[in-house]
Design a protein around this motif. Structure first.
Motif, mmCIF file in Angstrom:
data_model
loop_
_atom_site.group_PDB
_atom_site.id
_atom_site.type_symbol
_atom_site.label_atom_id
_atom_site.label_comp_id
_atom_site.label_asym_id
_atom_site.label_seq_id
_atom_site.Cartn_x
_atom_site.Cartn_y
_atom_site.Cartn_z
ATOM 1 N N PHE A 167 -1.549 -1.841 2.340
ATOM 2 C CA PHE A 167 -2.868 -1.602 2.923
ATOM 3 C C PHE A 167 -3.537 -2.879 3.415
ATOM 4 C CE2 PHE A 167 -3.500 -2.023 -1.674
ATOM 5 C CZ PHE A 167 -4.492 -3.005 -1.739
ATOM 6 N N SER A 168 -3.292 -4.009 2.739
ATOM 7 C CA SER A 168 -3.943 -5.256 3.147
ATOM 8 C C SER A 168 -3.434 -5.757 4.495
ATOM 9 C CB SER A 168 -3.745 -6.336 2.082
ATOM 10 O OG SER A 168 -2.366 -6.631 1.922
ATOM 11 N N VAL B 282 1.032 1.483 7.111
ATOM 12 C CA VAL B 282 1.408 2.656 6.321
ATOM 13 C C VAL B 282 2.902 2.874 6.516
ATOM 14 C CG1 VAL B 282 1.086 5.124 5.946
ATOM 15 C CG2 VAL B 282 -0.866 3.698 6.597
ATOM 16 N N ASP B 283 3.634 2.967 5.410
ATOM 17 C CA ASP B 283 5.067 3.253 5.473
ATOM 18 C C ASP B 283 5.268 4.752 5.306
ATOM 19 O OD1 ASP B 283 6.297 0.552 5.630
ATOM 20 O OD2 ASP B 283 5.172 0.273 3.767
ATOM 21 N N VAL B 284 5.910 5.339 6.299
ATOM 22 C CA VAL B 284 6.057 6.789 6.345
ATOM 23 C C VAL B 284 7.511 7.169 6.157
ATOM 24 C CG1 VAL B 284 5.579 8.892 7.662
ATOM 25 C CG2 VAL B 284 4.146 6.854 7.987
ATOM 26 N N ASP C 137 -7.372 -0.491 4.897
ATOM 27 C CA ASP C 137 -7.611 -1.836 4.382
ATOM 28 C C ASP C 137 -7.942 -1.747 2.901
ATOM 29 O OD1 ASP C 137 -10.252 -1.024 4.207
ATOM 30 O OD2 ASP C 137 -11.053 -2.504 5.613
ATOM 31 N N GLN C 138 -8.526 -2.805 2.332
ATOM 32 C CA GLN C 138 -8.802 -2.835 0.899
ATOM 33 C C GLN C 138 -9.877 -1.848 0.473
ATOM 34 O OE1 GLN C 138 -8.670 -5.375 3.015
ATOM 35 N NE2 GLN C 138 -7.899 -7.268 2.083
ATOM 36 N N GLN C 139 -10.691 -1.353 1.428
ATOM 37 C CA GLN C 139 -11.809 -0.486 1.090
ATOM 38 C C GLN C 139 -11.517 0.994 1.270
ATOM 39 O OE1 GLN C 139 -14.832 -2.312 3.682
ATOM 40 N NE2 GLN C 139 -15.886 -3.001 1.831
ATOM 41 N N ARG C 140 -10.740 1.337 2.286
ATOM 42 C CA ARG C 140 -10.545 2.759 2.578
ATOM 43 C C ARG C 140 -9.174 3.010 3.186
ATOM 44 N NH1 ARG C 140 -12.782 4.103 8.192
ATOM 45 N NH2 ARG C 140 -13.346 6.128 7.349
#
Length: 674
Positions: free
Chosen positions: A38-39, A43-45, A139-142
């Motif tokens: 996320f940082s 996104v790994d799908v 990101d780190q928040q959402r």
């Protein structure tokens, strides 16, 4: 690893983790979205499916319903790899390795070594760093996403049921109160906590949210957000006294008055059900992110995704009548909520079984976005959340935008709808000269049609009845939705007014560019339009150009066609550095905007210095008082007021009759309950 079920919001789920190597349930397609990176906004799908054809193809939508621009979501996918699942690989099998998918076109990948009957695992990464409600942001928040941006579709298997796992790493929860980190989504979910064992210690504390959808097309109508969020729930009742559960999620940094927000949103939603009787959903979810200045919303069948400046949210001492900023947010909630009926259920015919890889052209967007842009603010006052004077202020803002857009003379609202794909979301310095927004003019066409229907039927029918008639048709359809076109509009409106009059209205104001009879129609309904003689075009658009002051000079953003500036040869992006030998600034320009002599301007176009002669139009000085609108002259800014005992009102010489002339129009809910 072991799994413990923390929260189950979907009783039908068995709580089992998604296993891509399990071939027992070959009918389903499964996705796993891993947010461990996320940082890095990645996104790994992982996608698992049973191939039904040799060399199957995968594709990603190029646009998302409700936002009519080719956004090319595939540009955020780095590379696509695939392999046959371990359970099908035998020693020495040539398919035991991982392959790189071949790109067929800008949003399609092919798996050339796969044959029908093999179960395949596809892996790829998606870059997610777009804060809008149309794509995905991590990101780190959402952790936020629309599946149109994240989930590759298997060509030919779009109607097969799908399973989804959203994998949230423990590291995402480190600086958050874990109980506040929740999933917001209109789709039922099961929340699992993954406990690592043996070599799986890296998964310890990981959270998994499982979703199920009947098809890919259903899945992409459900955005999601995982973040620290505030939440409240409320109940709305339909005409049959059935309860509809609603949830409101709010993420981002804010200090919103949640109690006040719940009160107002509940009132608005209940008013829609009081009008329409029932809803095309059994539950509804508001998903809102509070930001610094971003604004927007996108409709879904039982939810909406919103982003709003935090200043638009109610504060602790919010006055009884909401502030103008808070009214804007409530209007956004109202707009997207109504779309569940009027876009998701009743929609343009080309949007019924739409191919999201290609544009879907229609002249009908003014009907859907325009009607909604009229009804959204109207319902704020119908619900009692705002009063009538505040509603008239909001309506005046729509009218002012219309009058301040000279392009209304060049493009019809039907053409604006059709050209949405190439114009609405691609504004430039010529946009205001060349066209009109189907949101803005569509709202005012809806207003005019509403008032004409009221007049023709002695206040018995109105635009709201047209909407309800289409919704009734949709409920009678097997799919519980319908697509409509211009002919369908005529058929239904013809039930409430003479068809010849509708065709004349359509020819002049929908397909044509005649000025809308806004003033006359409002006046006949007890609303007087007045020109604000202080806020003039000469003050805000001197010489017919829009500019802003910069350290380099006056930067020109737009020049109106046929204006003083255009005739002098001033163009958009020019920087005026001096006016009559004095350094250019806003005050200098204002002092000479009505000069009776030629004015010399020095300006830079790119890096070239130019000198032009401007011949301003000398205008008589205004007396500073509001006045009635002059004939055949369109103002820069107007205001609206209720007529109170004004015997000069066109059709009402009786002051008492004039004072109540607005009631049939504005008191829609009183009429609904009569």
């Amino acid at each position: 690893m072991t799994l413990s079920v923390n929260t189950a919001t979907n009783p039908s789920s068995n709580g089992d983790p998604v296993n891509h190597d399990n071939t027992n349930d070959i009918a389903n397609i499964s996705y796993q979205f891993d947010f461990a990176r996320f940082s890095e906004h990645l996104v790994d799908v992982s996608l698992s499916f049973m191939a039904t054809d040799d060399a199957p193809q995968l594709w990603l939508p190029a646009w998302i319903p409700g936002s009519y621009l080719m956004r090319e979501f595939a540009r955020n996918i780095t590379a696509v790899h695939y392999r046959v699942t371990d359970s099908q690989i035998k020693e020495g099998d040539e398919f035991s390795e991982t392959y790189r998918a071949q790109k067929v076109d800008k949003h399609t990948w092919q798996l050339p070594t796969i044959t029908a009957g093999q179960r395949v695992v596809v892996e790829y990464e998606v870059y997610c760093y777009d804060l809008s409600v149309r794509t995905a942001y991590v990101d780190q928040q959402r952790l936020y996403g629309n599946f149109t941006s994240l989930a590759l579709a298997v060509d030919g298997q779009e109607q097969i049921p799908v399973q989804v796992s959203l994998m949230v790493p423990k590291s995402f929860l480190v600086d958050k109160e874990e109980s506040n980190v929740i999933l917001a989504c209109g789709l039922a979910s099961t929340h699992l906590r993954v406990e690592g064992q043996g070599t799986d210690q890296g998964t310890d504390g990981q959270h998994c949210y499982q979703l199920q959808a009947d098809s890919y097309h259903e899945l992409i109508d459900y955005p999601f957000e995982i973040a620290a969020q505030n939440k409240f729930d409320f109940i709305i009742h339909d005409s049959q006294h059935q309860t509809l559960h609603h949830s409101f999620y709010l993420s981002g940094k804010h200090s919103a008055n949640m109690g006040r927000l719940q009160q107002d949103v509940t009132q608005i939603c209940q008013t829609y059900l009081d009008w329409l009787g029932d809803a095309p959903f059994s539950d509804y979810t508001f998903m809102t992110f509070a930001s610094g200045q971003d604004y927007g919303g996108l409709e879904h069948i039982n939810s909406t995704s919103l982003i709003t400046p935090r200043r638009d949210l109610p504060n602790a001492d919010e006055p009884k009548i909401p502030s103008t900023d808070y009214q804007r947010f409530l209007g956004l909630c109202s707009h997207e909520y109504f779309h569940s009926w009027w876009v998701k259920t009743v929609r343009p015919d080309v949007m019924v079984d739409v191919d999201l890889r290609r544009e879907a052209f229609t002249p009908m967007l003014w009907v859907f976005e325009g009607f909604t842009s009229y009804i959204d603010d109207f319902m704020l006052q119908a619900s009692g959340v705002i009063d009538k004077s505040n509603y008239l202020r909001l309506l005046a803002e729509q009218i002012n935008r219309y009058y301040q857009t000279p392009g209304r003379d060049n493009q019809s609202v039907a053409e604006s709808s059709f050209d949405a794909w190439i114009k609405l979301y691609r504004t430039d310095e010529n946009t205001g000269n060349a066209g009109i927004s189907y949101y803005n003019k569509g709202a005012l066409v809806a207003l005019c049609l509403d008032l004409i229907l009221l007049k023709n039927t002695n206040n018995r029918y109105r635009l709201f009845d047209v909407v309800k008639a289409f919704y009734t048709q949709a409920k009678q359809n097997d799919s519980k939705r319908i697509g409509i076109n211009s002919a369908d509009m005529g058929d239904v409106i013809g039930q409430f007014m003479p068809i010849a009059e509708w065709e004349d209205f359509e020819r002049r104001y929908v397909n044509g560019v005649e000025e809308l009879p806004i003033e006359a129609l409002l006046l006949a309904n007890g609303i007087k339009m007045q020109v604000n003689t202080k806020e003039t075009a000469d003050k805000h658009v001197p010489w017919g150009m829009r500019c802003n002051e910069t350290p380099a000079g006056l930067k020109i953003n737009r020049v109106n066609r046929g204006s003083v500036a255009a005739k002098a040869g001033i163009s958009a992006h020019d920087v005026i550095i001096a006016i009559d030998g004095i350094k250019a600034d806003s005050k200098q320009l204002a002092s000479l905007s009505n000069a009776e002599h030629p004015v010399e301007c020095h300006l830079f176009r790119r890096d070239e210095l130019m000198c032009v002669q401007v011949q301003p139009d000398a205008l008589p000085q205004a007396d500073g008082n509001d006045s009635d609108m002059p004939e055949k002259e369109f103002p820069h800014k107007v205001s609206l007021r209720l007529v109170k005992g004004d015997p000069t009102l066109a059709d009402h010489s009786d002051p008492k009759q004039a004072e109540s002339a607005w009631e049939p129009w504005l008191d829609v809910m009183k009429r609904q309950s009569a």
